[in-house]
Design a protein around this motif. Structure first.
Motif, PDB file in Angstrom:
ATOM      1  N   LEU A  22      45.080   7.719  28.723  1.00 35.13           N
ATOM      2  CA  LEU A  22      44.577   8.931  28.009  1.00 35.13           C
ATOM      3  C   LEU A  22      43.264   8.486  27.427  1.00 35.13           C
ATOM      4  O   LEU A  22      42.137   9.496  27.068  1.00 35.13           O
ATOM      5  CB  LEU A  22      45.553   9.047  26.894  1.00 35.13           C
ATOM      6  N   TYR A  23      43.022   7.217  26.711  1.00 38.67           N
ATOM      7  CA  TYR A  23      41.630   7.003  26.324  1.00 38.67           C
ATOM      8  C   TYR A  23      40.671   7.122  27.453  1.00 38.67           C
ATOM      9  O   TYR A  23      39.423   7.600  27.032  1.00 38.67           O
ATOM     10  CB  TYR A  23      41.529   5.539  25.621  1.00 38.67           C
ATOM     11  N   THR A  24      40.757   6.590  28.525  1.00 39.06           N
ATOM     12  CA  THR A  24      39.921   6.624  29.782  1.00 39.06           C
ATOM     13  C   THR A  24      39.431   8.215  30.085  1.00 39.06           C
ATOM     14  O   THR A  24      38.277   8.491  30.069  1.00 39.06           O
ATOM     15  CB  THR A  24      40.376   5.967  30.924  1.00 39.06           C
ATOM     16  N   HIS A  25      40.581   8.977  30.331  1.00 38.90           N
ATOM     17  CA  HIS A  25      40.408  10.424  30.607  1.00 38.90           C
ATOM     18  C   HIS A  25      40.066  11.401  29.521  1.00 38.90           C
ATOM     19  O   HIS A  25      39.526  12.500  29.807  1.00 38.90           O
ATOM     20  CB  HIS A  25      41.426  10.725  31.497  1.00 38.90           C
ATOM     21  N   GLU A  26      40.487  11.091  28.230  1.00 32.34           N
ATOM     22  CA  GLU A  26      40.543  12.093  27.117  1.00 32.34           C
ATOM     23  C   GLU A  26      39.789  11.512  25.938  1.00 32.34           C
ATOM     24  O   GLU A  26      38.863  12.302  25.427  1.00 32.34           O
ATOM     25  CB  GLU A  26      41.628  12.787  26.836  1.00 32.34           C
ATOM     26  N   GLY A  27      40.105  10.578  25.435  1.00 32.24           N
ATOM     27  CA  GLY A  27      39.637   9.900  24.275  1.00 32.24           C
ATOM     28  C   GLY A  27      38.192   9.623  24.457  1.00 32.24           C
ATOM     29  O   GLY A  27      37.501  10.067  23.308  1.00 32.24           O
ATOM     30  N   TRP A  28      38.006   8.813  25.042  1.00 35.33           N
ATOM     31  CA  TRP A  28      36.502   8.493  25.508  1.00 35.33           C
ATOM     32  C   TRP A  28      35.463   9.565  25.580  1.00 35.33           C
ATOM     33  O   TRP A  28      34.365   9.492  24.917  1.00 35.33           O
ATOM     34  CB  TRP A  28      36.097   7.196  26.550  1.00 35.33           C
ATOM     35  N   PRO A  29      35.846  10.488  26.706  1.00 39.05           N
ATOM     36  CA  PRO A  29      34.957  11.536  26.829  1.00 39.05           C
ATOM     37  C   PRO A  29      34.769  12.398  25.356  1.00 39.05           C
ATOM     38  O   PRO A  29      33.839  12.774  25.081  1.00 39.05           O
ATOM     39  CB  PRO A  29      35.638  12.384  27.725  1.00 39.05           C
ATOM     40  N   ALA A  30      35.709  12.395  24.535  1.00 39.67           N
ATOM     41  CA  ALA A  30      35.683  13.184  23.381  1.00 39.67           C
ATOM     42  C   ALA A  30      34.859  12.377  22.449  1.00 39.67           C
ATOM     43  O   ALA A  30      34.097  12.907  21.647  1.00 39.67           O
ATOM     44  CB  ALA A  30      37.118  13.490  22.942  1.00 39.67           C
ATOM     45  N   LEU A  31      35.033  11.027  22.255  1.00 40.37           N
ATOM     46  CA  LEU A  31      34.166  10.273  21.369  1.00 40.37           C
ATOM     47  C   LEU A  31      32.940   9.989  21.869  1.00 40.37           C
ATOM     48  O   LEU A  31      31.959  10.009  20.871  1.00 40.37           O
ATOM     49  CB  LEU A  31      35.020   8.796  21.144  1.00 40.37           C
ATOM     50  N   SER A  32      32.612  10.153  22.956  1.00 36.32           N
ATOM     51  CA  SER A  32      31.216   9.786  23.569  1.00 36.32           C
ATOM     52  C   SER A  32      30.290  10.823  23.008  1.00 36.32           C
ATOM     53  O   SER A  32      29.118  10.830  23.046  1.00 36.32           O
ATOM     54  CB  SER A  32      31.123   9.360  24.776  1.00 36.32           C
ATOM     55  N   LYS A  33      30.786  12.187  22.517  1.00 37.26           N
ATOM     56  CA  LYS A  33      29.969  13.331  22.208  1.00 37.26           C
ATOM     57  C   LYS A  33      29.439  12.937  20.959  1.00 37.26           C
ATOM     58  O   LYS A  33      28.248  13.816  20.551  1.00 37.26           O
ATOM     59  CB  LYS A  33      30.714  14.654  22.204  1.00 37.26           C
ATOM     60  N   HIS A  34      29.906  12.104  19.966  1.00 35.17           N
ATOM     61  CA  HIS A  34      29.423  11.737  18.775  1.00 35.17           C
ATOM     62  C   HIS A  34      28.430  10.644  18.714  1.00 35.17           C
ATOM     63  O   HIS A  34      28.391   9.958  19.619  1.00 35.17           O
ATOM     64  CB  HIS A  34      30.627  11.714  17.756  1.00 35.17           C
ATOM     65  N   PRO A  35      27.555  10.702  17.695  1.00 30.68           N
ATOM     66  CA  PRO A  35      26.741   9.836  17.560  1.00 30.68           C
ATOM     67  C   PRO A  35      27.226   8.099  17.853  1.00 30.68           C
ATOM     68  O   PRO A  35      28.336   7.979  17.314  1.00 30.68           O
ATOM     69  CB  PRO A  35      26.098   9.697  15.985  1.00 30.68           C
ATOM     70  N   GLN A  36      26.511   7.439  18.679  1.00 37.03           N
ATOM     71  CA  GLN A  36      27.048   6.155  19.247  1.00 37.03           C
ATOM     72  C   GLN A  36      27.193   5.188  18.165  1.00 37.03           C
ATOM     73  O   GLN A  36      26.088   4.728  17.539  1.00 37.03           O
ATOM     74  CB  GLN A  36      26.148   5.666  20.386  1.00 37.03           C
ATOM     75  N   LYS A  37      28.196   4.713  17.585  1.00 38.57           N
ATOM     76  CA  LYS A  37      28.483   3.646  16.754  1.00 38.57           C
ATOM     77  C   LYS A  37      29.216   2.502  17.211  1.00 38.57           C
ATOM     78  O   LYS A  37      29.614   1.450  16.508  1.00 38.57           O
ATOM     79  CB  LYS A  37      29.235   4.362  15.239  1.00 38.57           C
ATOM     80  N   LEU A  38      29.638   2.701  18.301  1.00 34.57           N
ATOM     81  CA  LEU A  38      30.864   1.649  18.867  1.00 34.57           C
ATOM     82  C   LEU A  38      30.133   0.608  19.322  1.00 34.57           C
ATOM     83  O   LEU A  38      29.022   0.298  20.055  1.00 34.57           O
ATOM     84  CB  LEU A  38      31.300   2.512  20.179  1.00 34.57           C
TER      85      LEU A  38
END
Length: 105
Positions: A22-38
């Motif tokens: 789920l993180y690979t296919h949905e979570g990371w694509p959603a999070l990566s739209k926001h300013p990179q803080k990771l």
């Protein structure tokens, strides 16, 4: 002064593969739209089985709060969150400050 947020999600035993998919296919694509803080994502190995760990770096508390407000107002991320919550047994968050010596991420 930068602050770091350590988030540890403990998956229900037997659900780690579903959580990471789920993180690979949905979570990371959603999070990566926001300013990179990771700083990075990690999975537990010996002694930390069934854990998904991530570290975030923010300029300050206001930056942290603005980032998460943006993420939590994103319908794509919230749809992902609704799917992943039943797979998580426990969540722990820690806010940390960098020590005055040594390398800085």
């Amino acid at each position: 002064m930068a602050i770091y947020e350590l988030r540890t999600y403990s998956a229900i035993v037997g659900k780690m593969a579903e959580l990471t998919a789920l993180y690979t296919h949905e979570g990371w694509p959603a999070l990566s739209k926001h300013p990179q803080k990771l700083v990075g994502y990690f999975t537990g190995d010996i002694g930390a089985l069934n854990e998904l760990i991530h570290i975030w770096k923010f300029d300050d508390d206001a930056d942290r709060r603005a980032f998460w407000a943006g993420v939590f107002s994103d319908p794509e991320f919230m749809a992902f969150a609704a799917k992943i919550r039943p797979l998580i047994r426990e969540q722990n968050n820690k806010l940390m400050l960098s020590a005055p010596w040594g390398p800085k991420p």
